[in-house]
Design an enzyme around this catalytic site. Structure first.
Site, PDB file in Angstrom:
ATOM      1  N   LYS A  66      53.415  55.603  43.893  1.00  0.00           N
ATOM      2  CA  LYS A  66      53.618  54.243  43.400  1.00  0.00           C
ATOM      3  C   LYS A  66      53.302  53.180  44.452  1.00  0.00           C
ATOM      4  O   LYS A  66      53.136  52.006  44.111  1.00  0.00           O
ATOM      5  CB  LYS A  66      55.036  54.082  42.873  1.00  0.00           C
ATOM      6  CG  LYS A  66      55.314  54.933  41.652  1.00  0.00           C
ATOM      7  CD  LYS A  66      54.481  54.507  40.457  1.00  0.00           C
ATOM      8  CE  LYS A  66      54.811  55.308  39.209  1.00  0.00           C
ATOM      9  NZ  LYS A  66      54.060  54.876  38.042  1.00  0.00           N
ATOM     10  N   SER A 289      58.927  65.996  38.802  1.00  0.00           N
ATOM     11  CA  SER A 289      57.704  65.819  38.007  1.00  0.00           C
ATOM     12  C   SER A 289      56.586  66.691  38.576  1.00  0.00           C
ATOM     13  O   SER A 289      55.713  67.155  37.842  1.00  0.00           O
ATOM     14  CB  SER A 289      57.273  64.346  37.961  1.00  0.00           C
ATOM     15  OG  SER A 289      56.715  63.947  39.191  1.00  0.00           O
TER      16      SER A 289
HETATM   17  C1  LIG Z   1      58.068  61.010  40.268  1.00  0.00           C
HETATM   18  C2  LIG Z   1      57.033  60.521  39.314  1.00  0.00           C
HETATM   19  N1  LIG Z   1      56.158  61.397  38.835  1.00  0.00           N
HETATM   20  C3  LIG Z   1      55.207  61.030  37.949  1.00  0.00           C
HETATM   21  C4  LIG Z   1      55.124  59.731  37.492  1.00  0.00           C
HETATM   22  C5  LIG Z   1      54.058  59.365  36.498  1.00  0.00           C
HETATM   23  O1  LIG Z   1      53.062  58.551  37.054  1.00  0.00           O
HETATM   24  P1  LIG Z   1      52.318  57.470  36.172  1.00  0.00           P
HETATM   25  O2  LIG Z   1      53.277  56.309  35.989  1.00  0.00           O
HETATM   26  O3  LIG Z   1      51.127  57.088  36.953  1.00  0.00           O
HETATM   27  O4  LIG Z   1      51.994  58.062  34.855  1.00  0.00           O
HETATM   28  C6  LIG Z   1      56.029  58.793  37.969  1.00  0.00           C
HETATM   29  C7  LIG Z   1      56.005  57.441  37.468  1.00  0.00           C
HETATM   30  O5  LIG Z   1      56.981  56.737  37.485  1.00  0.00           O
HETATM   31  C8  LIG Z   1      57.003  59.193  38.925  1.00  0.00           C
HETATM   32  O6  LIG Z   1      57.875  58.315  39.445  1.00  0.00           O
END
Ligand SMILES: Cc1ncc(COP(=O)(O)O)c(C=O)c1O
Length: 326
Positions: A66, A289
């Site tokens: 991010k 994630s």
């Molecule tokens: C830990 C984590 N993984 C994956 C994502 C997904 O990324 P994106 O927002 O680019 O889809 C986020 C988004 O908030 C996240 O904080």
């Protein structure tokens, strides 16, 4: 009602001229990104399946991918004349994006207000305050409720003459990944990538990287991951995998969904089991994630077979969730 809990004015002198602000934006683009890629060596047998590579986005300055979008969204607003020296920068976030934006604002000397749902972890709120962000707490209510954090953030921006960055619909989010993460990955893998797998929060990463890769390799397989029961696959409320879309269909993702080949649901249990396995076997300090990403990347690697390459991302690290590895 919501209230501003803490008001901190940060280094106005840093933005005493627009030149200084632009200089600092340039410095930040050298500090953020260019993260390494590593190969899974224990969980993958390349004689039986595709190789799997993971881009370690948790090595960005605040520990997640991010940072890239915080820089891009703020830079975009500065270039469009929306952010001036005293403009409050406002975002609604309970997670990584809030921390990244607070940090970029700190470095740039901009006022930052983060609207967080009241169930946000105390440790995250403490970090946001330490970075000089002002916190506004809202009840945990659905998207269409006026007290929902995004609606409160939008209203605050109107009232204070601030800029609501809104990562869910801001195309600079997707552009960050199209212009940086995608090209880095392509170069690091020598242009040999057969599939890209990524969890959807806003959809910025899968769409931005996906578009870049598809322009270079028309048959690259793009696989999006959502938590089990997510509205993205027609559910009401998905299971909780921090950062992934559990309660909404993100507009950025939805508007570009046609480039995605498959959307796969993963349960919270599988995501967490996988991070334990990945930490134990590969020493990759994956957050939840990333567990989901690696689980699906391994499945796709089995399907594609030897000689192919699957890429995915470690969006953040287990350092942010130490309770998961007790
Ligand atoms: C830990 C984590 N993984 C994956 C994502 C997904 O990324 P994106 O927002 O680019 O889809 C986020 C988004 O908030 C996240 O904080």
């Amino acid at each position: 009602m919501y209230s501003i809990n803490e008001v901190t004015t940060v280094g106005d002198e840093l933005v005493s001229s627009r030149g200084t602000l632009y200089e600092r934006l340039r410095e930040l683009s050298n500090i953020i990104g260019n993260t390494p890629v590593i190969e899974l060596r224990k969980l993958v047998d390349p004689s039986k399946m595709a190789r799997v590579y993971v881009k370690l986005e948790y090595l960005n300055p605040t520990g997640s991918h991010k940072d890239r979008i915080a820089l891009y969204m703020i830079k975009d607003a500065v270039e469009r004349g929306l952010i001036k020296e005293n403009t409050p920068v406002i975002e609604a976030s309970s997670g990584n994006t809030g921390i990244s934006i607070a940090w970029v604002c700190k470095v740039l000397g901009l006022r930052c207000i983060i609207v967080v749902p009241e169930n946000t972890a105390e440790s995250k709120k403490a970090l946001l305050r330490a970075l000089g962000a002002e916190l506004v707490e809202t009840p945990n209510v659905p998207q269409d409720h006026p007290q929902n954090c995004r609606n409160v953030a939008r209203k605050l921006a109107e009232e204070l003459g601030g800029v609501f960055l809104d990562q869910y619909s801001n195309v600079a989010n997707m552009r960050a990944h199209y212009e940086t993460t995608g090209p880095e990955l392509w170069k690091q893998l020598g242009g040999r990538v057969d599939a890209f797998v990524m969890g959807v929060g806003t959809g910025g990463t899968i769409i931005g990287v996906g578009k870049y890769l598809r322009e270079r390799k028309g048959d690259v397989l793009l696989v999006a991951i959502v938590p089990k029961g997510s509205p993205v696959v027609g559910g009401r409320l998905g299971e909780h995998i921090e950062g992934l879309a559990e309660s909404l269909v993100p507009p950025l993702f939805n508007n570009n969904r046609h480039i995605i080949d498959r959307v796969i649901e993963v349960s919270q249990e599988v995501a967490i089991d996988t991070i334990r396995k990945v930490i134990r076997e590969e020493g990759i300090l994956a957050g939840p994630s990333t567990g989901a990403n690696i689980y699906v990347a391994l499945e796709i690697a089995k399907e594609l077979g030897p000689g192919k390459i699957v890429a995915t991302v470690a969006a953040d690290s287990v350092w942010r969730y130490p309770e998961l590895i007790k």
